[in-house]
Design an enzyme around this catalytic site. Structure first.
Site, PDB file in Angstrom:
ATOM      1  N   ALA A 208       0.765  -1.030  -0.076  1.00 55.95           N
ATOM      2  CA  ALA A 208      -0.283  -0.003   0.167  1.00 55.95           C
ATOM      3  C   ALA A 208       0.842   1.212  -0.384  1.00 55.95           C
ATOM      4  CB  ALA A 208      -0.920   0.384   1.116  1.00 55.95           C
TER       5      ALA A 208
ATOM      6  N   LEU B  23       2.457   5.929  -3.040  1.00 57.72           N
ATOM      7  CA  LEU B  23       4.117   6.540  -3.600  1.00 57.72           C
ATOM      8  C   LEU B  23       4.059   6.563  -4.667  1.00 57.72           C
ATOM      9  CD1 LEU B  23       6.463   5.550  -0.478  1.00 57.72           C
ATOM     10  CD2 LEU B  23       5.907   8.096  -1.165  1.00 57.72           C
TER      11      LEU B  23
ATOM     12  N   CYS C 184      10.838  -1.882  -6.878  1.00 57.00           N
ATOM     13  CA  CYS C 184       9.413  -1.817  -5.814  1.00 57.00           C
ATOM     14  C   CYS C 184       8.342  -1.229  -6.968  1.00 57.00           C
ATOM     15  CB  CYS C 184       9.617  -0.871  -4.210  1.00 57.00           C
ATOM     16  SG  CYS C 184      10.880  -2.453  -3.558  1.00 57.00           S
TER      17      CYS C 184
ATOM     18  N   LYS D 275      17.004   6.634 -10.061  1.00 56.75           N
ATOM     19  CA  LYS D 275      17.401   7.749  -9.526  1.00 56.75           C
ATOM     20  C   LYS D 275      18.842   7.953  -9.204  1.00 56.75           C
ATOM     21  CE  LYS D 275      16.212   7.870  -5.001  1.00 56.75           C
ATOM     22  NZ  LYS D 275      15.488   7.568  -3.097  1.00 56.75           N
TER      23      LYS D 275
HETATM   24  C1  UDX Z   1      11.372   2.766  -2.767  1.00 54.39           C
HETATM   25  C2  UDX Z   1      10.130   2.968  -1.510  1.00 54.39           C
HETATM   26  O1  UDX Z   1      10.284   4.669  -1.407  1.00 54.39           O
HETATM   27  C3  UDX Z   1      10.635   2.737  -0.334  1.00 54.39           C
HETATM   28  O2  UDX Z   1       9.990   3.502   1.046  1.00 54.39           O
HETATM   29  C4  UDX Z   1      10.669   1.518  -0.287  1.00 54.39           C
HETATM   30  O3  UDX Z   1      11.078   0.532   0.338  1.00 54.39           O
HETATM   31  C5  UDX Z   1      11.022   0.816  -1.558  1.00 54.39           C
HETATM   32  O4  UDX Z   1      10.501   2.140  -3.007  1.00 54.39           O
HETATM   33  P1  UDX Z   1      13.068   3.837  -3.974  1.00 54.39           P
HETATM   34  O5  UDX Z   1      12.943   2.211  -5.426  1.00 54.39           O
HETATM   35  O6  UDX Z   1      14.844   3.233  -3.605  1.00 54.39           O
HETATM   36  O7  UDX Z   1      11.908   3.277  -3.072  1.00 54.39           O
HETATM   37  O8  UDX Z   1      13.219   5.283  -4.654  1.00 54.39           O
HETATM   38  P2  UDX Z   1      12.136   6.080  -4.716  1.00 54.39           P
HETATM   39  O9  UDX Z   1      13.087   7.267  -4.110  1.00 54.39           O
HETATM   40  O10 UDX Z   1      10.968   6.316  -3.708  1.00 54.39           O
HETATM   41  O11 UDX Z   1      12.015   6.002  -6.023  1.00 54.39           O
HETATM   42  C6  UDX Z   1      11.406   5.991  -6.569  1.00 54.39           C
HETATM   43  C7  UDX Z   1      11.173   6.448  -8.831  1.00 54.39           C
HETATM   44  O12 UDX Z   1      10.635   7.676  -8.401  1.00 54.39           O
HETATM   45  C8  UDX Z   1      12.878   7.008  -9.122  1.00 54.39           C
HETATM   46  O13 UDX Z   1      12.891   6.843 -10.153  1.00 54.39           O
HETATM   47  C9  UDX Z   1      12.453   8.985  -8.402  1.00 54.39           C
HETATM   48  O14 UDX Z   1      13.351   9.145  -9.560  1.00 54.39           O
HETATM   49  C10 UDX Z   1      10.611   8.592  -9.035  1.00 54.39           C
HETATM   50  N1  UDX Z   1      10.567   9.677  -7.869  1.00 54.39           N
HETATM   51  C11 UDX Z   1      10.380   9.505  -7.095  1.00 54.39           C
HETATM   52  C12 UDX Z   1       9.824  10.565  -9.235  1.00 54.39           C
HETATM   53  O15 UDX Z   1       9.561  11.144 -10.193  1.00 54.39           O
HETATM   54  N2  UDX Z   1       9.292  11.873  -8.579  1.00 54.39           N
HETATM   55  C13 UDX Z   1       9.584  12.169  -7.210  1.00 54.39           C
HETATM   56  O16 UDX Z   1       8.364  12.888  -6.744  1.00 54.39           O
HETATM   57  C14 UDX Z   1      10.225  11.695  -5.902  1.00 54.39           C
END
Ligand code: UDX
Ligand code: ADP
Length: 480
Positions: free
Chosen positions: A218, A223, A272, A335
C-alpha cells in the site's frame, strides 16, 4: 550472544544488516548469499552496491559482529533470527505472468531453512511479497520441520536507495507483523528488542501478519500514485502553459497533502514501485476486485505514458526523426545516488529512441557500461507496454562513455534522465558550442535552469514546464 542471519546480500539485506550490526554490539550478524561474487565484493573495499555512507558503516562492523559468507546453511543453522531478503521479481511466465511475484527464491530459501534447522527460529520476511506469503511460508516450514518451532514475522523494509543509511538510522517507522498467539507475540517482542537498540519505541509498530504485508504494498502504491498523479498533471501543464513545479509547490503547501514526492519526471523506476503495484493488481484480480485492480493498473499505465510521451517530444521536436542522429543520454540510474538501474525510465526512453534509429551516447556517473548494455539488450516484458517501446538492442546504436562532454560532443540533442547533482553544474556553454545546431535539451528531471539554457541558445523541453515556441505546436501525446 544472539545470532542473526540474513539470506540475500542485496540492496535491502546488505545495508539493513550492516545497520543492525552497527547499533547492536551484542548481536552477531551474518549476511549470506549464494552469489559468491557478491559476497566477495561485500568482503572487499569495493562494495557491490553504491550507497552514500554505507562504506563507513560496513568498515566499522565487518569482522567485529558483521560477516558476509556463502556458507548459507551453516549460518542459518546457527541463527536465532533468520531474515529472508531474496529477490522476488515479477513472474515472467506461467500463471500471473507479468504481474504476480515470482516466489521461487523465497520458497527455496524456506525449504533450506527447514532442512538445516536444529533449533527453534524466528523467520522474518524482509523482501516485499504478496499478502499471505507468510502463511504459505509457514506451511512449508512447519511441514518440513522435524518438530522445530518456527515463528514467521513480516518486517517490510521501507528504505529508499540513495538514502538507505539515513532511512535505516532514523526510520519513520519499523513495522512488525506476526501471529496473535502467545508464541507469535513473543517473537514480535524479540524482533522489537533488536530495533529498540536505536529506534524509539513509539516508531516500532506491531500488527497482524497480513496488515504488515499489505502495508508495504500500500505504501509503495500510494507513493507511486503521487508521482503518476503529478506526471499526469505535467501533461496538462504543457498543454495549458501552467508550470508543474509551481502547481506542485502550491498543492504541497496543503498540510493534508504535503510537499514530498510531487516532482514530475520522465517516470518513476526502481525495483519496487512497478513490481509492487502489479502484485497488488494481481491480488485484487484473484479476489475478484476488478475495479480496484484497474484503478491501480492506471498508475503503471500513466508511468508508461509519461515515458512514451517523453520519447515523442524528443522525436517530434527534432523534425520528426532522430534516425542516425547522435543523442546524449545523461543519467541511466533510476534515481540519483544509486548505481541501480532496475526498471529505470532511461531503459524505456533509450529503447524508444533506438527504435527510431538514434545513435545514443550514454553517460552515468555510477552505472557501469556492462550494466547499461545488458539492460538494453534484454527484451522488455510486454504488459500493456506500447509496442514502439519494445525494441531490442542493436549495439551499433549505443555507446557508453565516461564523460558528459564526450557524450554531448557533436550531438543533436541531450536527454537528462537521472537527477544527478552534477548535471546542474555542467558547462552548458561548452556543451552548446560542441553540439549540432539547433541544439536541443530535453530535461526529464527538471534539474536545469531553463532560462539560462535558452539564453545560451538551446531549445529546451522540461517536463511540465511552459513550452519553448519551437516545441509548442508539435504533437505531444504518443499514438495509442
Ligand atoms: C521506494 C520507496 O520509497 C521505499 O520506501 C521502498 O522501500 C522501496 O521503493 P526507491 O525505489 O529506492 O524506494 O526510491 P524512491 O525514492 O521511492 O524513488 C522511486 C522512483 O520515483 C525513482 O525513479 C524516482 O526518481 C521517482 N520519483 C520520486 C519521481 O519521479 N518523483 C518524485 O517526486 C519522487
Ligand atoms: P533486494 O533489492 O530486494 O535486496 P537483490 O536482488 O539486490 O534484491 O538481492 C537479493 C539477493 O538474494 C541476491 O544477491 C541473490 O543472489 C540472493 N538469493 C536469492 N536466492 C537465494 C537463496 N536461496 N539463498 C541465498 N541467497 C539467495
Amino acid at each position: 550472544m544472539m545470532k542473526i542471519c540474513c539470506i540475500g546480500a542485496g540492496y535491502v539485506g546488505g545495508p539493513t544488516m550492516a545497520m543492525i550490526a552497527l547499533n547492536c554490539h551484542d548481536i552477531d550478524v551474518a549476511v549470506v548469499d549464494i552469489a559468491a561474487p557478491r559476497i566477495n565484493a561485500w568482503n572487499s573495499s569495493n562494495l557491490p552496491i553504491f550507497e552514500p555512507g554505507l562504506d563507513d558503516v560496513v568498515k566499522a562492523c565487518r569482522g567485529r559482529n558483521l560477516f558476509f559468507s556463502t556458507d548459507v546453511e551453516k549460518h542459518v543453522a546457527e541463527a536465532d533470527i533468520v531474515f529472508v531478503s531474496v529477490n522476488t521479481p515479477t513472474k515472467l511466465r506461467g500463471l500471473g505472468a507479468g504481474k504476480a511475484a515470482d516466489l521461487t527464491y523465497w520458497e527455496s530459501a524456506a525449504r533450506m531453512i527447514a532442512d538445516v534447522s536444529t533449533t527453534d527460529k524466528i523467520v522474518v520476511e524482509k523482501s516485499t511479497v504478496p499478502v499471505k506469503t507468510a502463511e504459505a511460508i509457514e506451511k512449508i516450514l512447519n511441514h518440513n520441520s522435524n518438530g522445530i518451532q518456527f515463528q514467521i514475522l513480516s518486517n517490510p523494509e521501507f528504505l529508499a536507495e540513495g538514502t538507505a543509511i539515513e532511512d535505516l538510522m532514523k526510520p519513520d517507522r519499523v513495522l512488525i507483523g506476526g501471529r496473535e498467539t502467545p508464541d507469535g507475540k513473543k517473537a514480535i517482542e524479540t524482533l522489537k528488542d533488536v530495533y529498540a537498540h536505536w529506534v524509539p519505541a513509539d516508531r516500532i509498530i506491531t500488527m497482524n501478519l497480513w496488515s504488515a504485508e499489505l502495508s508495504k504494498l500500500a505504501a509503495n502504491a500510494l507513493l507511486a500514485q503521487r508521482i503518476s498523479s503529478v506526471n499526469a498533471m505535467s501533461a496538462l501543464c504543457e498543454a495549458t502553459g501552467a508550470d508543474v513545479s509551481e502547481v506542485a509547490y502550491a498543492v504541497g503547501k496543503d498540510s493534508r497533502i504535503g510537499p514530498r514526492f510531487l516532482n514530475a519526471s520522465v517516470g518513476y523506476g526502481g525495483s519496487c514501485f512497478q513490481k509492487d503495484i502489479l502484485n497488488l493488481v494481481y491480488i485484487c484480480e484473484c479476489n475478484g476486485l476488478t475495479e480496484v485492480a484497474n484503478y491501480w493498473k492506471q498508475v503503471v499505465q500513466i508511468n508508461d505514458y509519461q515515458k512514451a510521451r517523453f520519447v515523442k517530444r524528443v522525436v517530434s521536436s527534432m523534425f520528426n526523426t532522430v534516425s542516425g542522429k547522435k543523442i546524449a543520454i545523461l543519467g541511466f540510474a533510476f534515481k540519483k545516488d544509486t548505481g541501480d538501474t532496475r526498471e529505470t525510465a532511461a531503459m524505456d526512453v533509450c529503447r524508444g529512441l533506438i527504435g527510431d534509429k538514434a545513435q545514443l551516447s550514454i553517460y552515468d556517473p555510477q552505472v557501469t557500461r556492462e550494466q547499461i548494455l545488458r539492460d538494453l539488450a534484454v527484451d522488455k516484458l510486454d504488459w500493456d507496454h506500447p509496442r514502439h517501446l519494445q525494441q531490442s538492442l542493436n549495439s551499433k546504436h549505443v555507446s557508453v562513455v565516461s564523460d558528459p562532454y564526450e557524450a554531448t560532443k557533436g550531438a543533436h540533442g541531450v536527454c537528462i534522465l537521472t537527477e544527478w547533482d552534477e548535471f546542474k553544474t555542467l558547462e552548458y556553454e561548452r556543451i552548446y558550442k560542441s553540439m549540432q545546431k539547433p541544439a536541443f535539451v530535453f530535461d526529464g528531471r527538471n534539474v536545469i535552469d531553463v532560462n539560462e539554457l535558452r539564453k545560451i541558445g538551446f531549445i529546451v523541453y522540461s517536463v511540465g514546464k511552459p513550452l519553448d515556441p519551437w516545441v509548442k505546436d508539435l504533437p505531444a501525446a504518443p499514438p495509442s
